[in-house]
Design a protein around this motif. Structure first.
Motif, PDB file in Angstrom:
ATOM      1  N   ASN A  74       0.991  -1.102  -0.066  1.00  0.00           N
ATOM      2  CA  ASN A  74      -0.040  -0.020   0.147  1.00  0.00           C
ATOM      3  C   ASN A  74       0.859   1.151  -0.023  1.00  0.00           C
ATOM      4  O   ASN A  74       1.839   1.383   0.747  1.00  0.00           O
ATOM      5  CB  ASN A  74      -0.969   0.145   1.240  1.00  0.00           C
ATOM      6  N   TYR A  75       0.478   2.222  -0.921  1.00  0.00           N
ATOM      7  CA  TYR A  75       1.079   3.514  -1.018  1.00  0.00           C
ATOM      8  C   TYR A  75       0.155   4.575  -0.976  1.00  0.00           C
ATOM      9  O   TYR A  75      -0.527   4.579  -1.522  1.00  0.00           O
ATOM     10  CB  TYR A  75       1.810   3.661  -2.407  1.00  0.00           C
ATOM     11  N   SER A  76       0.352   5.406   0.294  1.00  0.00           N
ATOM     12  CA  SER A  76      -0.576   6.283   0.695  1.00  0.00           C
ATOM     13  C   SER A  76       0.246   7.887   0.603  1.00  0.00           C
ATOM     14  O   SER A  76       1.349   7.949   0.973  1.00  0.00           O
ATOM     15  CB  SER A  76      -1.029   6.274   2.023  1.00  0.00           C
ATOM     16  N   ARG A  87      -6.060  12.617   0.694  1.00  0.00           N
ATOM     17  CA  ARG A  87      -5.393  11.488   0.595  1.00  0.00           C
ATOM     18  C   ARG A  87      -5.559  10.765  -0.405  1.00  0.00           C
ATOM     19  O   ARG A  87      -6.766  10.510  -0.942  1.00  0.00           O
ATOM     20  CB  ARG A  87      -5.598  10.627   2.035  1.00  0.00           C
ATOM     21  N   THR A  89      -4.564   6.675  -2.032  1.00  0.00           N
ATOM     22  CA  THR A  89      -4.065   5.282  -1.655  1.00  0.00           C
ATOM     23  C   THR A  89      -3.918   4.645  -2.886  1.00  0.00           C
ATOM     24  O   THR A  89      -4.927   4.609  -3.634  1.00  0.00           O
ATOM     25  CB  THR A  89      -4.779   4.876  -0.685  1.00  0.00           C
ATOM     26  N   ARG A  91      -2.985   0.592  -4.092  1.00  0.00           N
ATOM     27  CA  ARG A  91      -2.517  -1.042  -3.929  1.00  0.00           C
ATOM     28  C   ARG A  91      -1.524  -1.537  -5.198  1.00  0.00           C
ATOM     29  O   ARG A  91      -2.254  -1.508  -6.042  1.00  0.00           O
ATOM     30  CB  ARG A  91      -3.687  -1.713  -3.635  1.00  0.00           C
TER      31      ARG A  91
END
Length: 177
Positions: A74-76, A87, A89, A91
């Protein structure tokens, strides 16, 4: 696997701070922070192939070079701006194309192997075969699929073709055993 990817954030207004938090299979959480007021960046616990990508007139993005299976996760992105906090996000799923090999076993039967693919490859035969594929899982998340050609009628001069289907591509190889 081996490709590069650039991830961007949703940005509205004038940004003051941008933070990437990465939870991947490899290692602990990685954090990259960029502050516009001081034009400073900070990174913590990130691999060398993960970095900022700066371009004139565009908000900074995250670049992952030579992606490996360990980068899956996961990259947020969190942005603080004059219009609020935002935000985004992602995957990240990593595909590993299998290595294809086709050979004749000691009994003269064709054997097809799609090694170390992620996800597992699908194997089929031309002409059609009643064989079943066997899967062997590896610690890194890849799977090797093995199938031995079994035909109802046996004609030793027939050429058989192994067809490999995978999200990263489709391949085929032929052999006469």
């Amino acid at each position: 696997v081996g490709d590069s990817s650039v991830l961007t954030c949703l940005i509205k207004g004038q940004i003051s701070m941008l933070t990437w938090t990465i939870n991947s299979k490899a290692g602990g959480p990685c954090t990259l922070v960029y502050r516009t007021d001081t034009n400073m960046t900070h990174r913590a616990n990130c691999s060398d192939n993960i970095n900022w990508k700066f371009q004139a007139g565009v908000a900074p993005a995250l670049e992952i070079q030579q992606i490996g299976i360990g980068q899956e996760g996961n990259y947020s992105c969190e942005v603080a701006s004059t219009d609020g906090n935002f935000r985004t996000t992602y995957r990240l799923t990593v595909l590993a194309p299998p290595r294809l090999s086709l050979y004749c076993d000691e009994r003269g039967s064709p054997v097809c192997e799609a090694a170390a693919g992620k996800p597992p490859a699908q194997l089929s035969w031309v002409p059609e075969s009643s064989s079943r594929a066997e899967e062997k899982c590896h610690d890194n998340g890849t799977v090797t699929v093995l199938s031995k050609f079994t035909a109802c009628s046996s004609n030793g001069t027939n050429v058989t073709t192994c067809m490999v289907s995978h999200p990263a591509g489709n391949w085929s190889q032929s052999i006469a055993c």
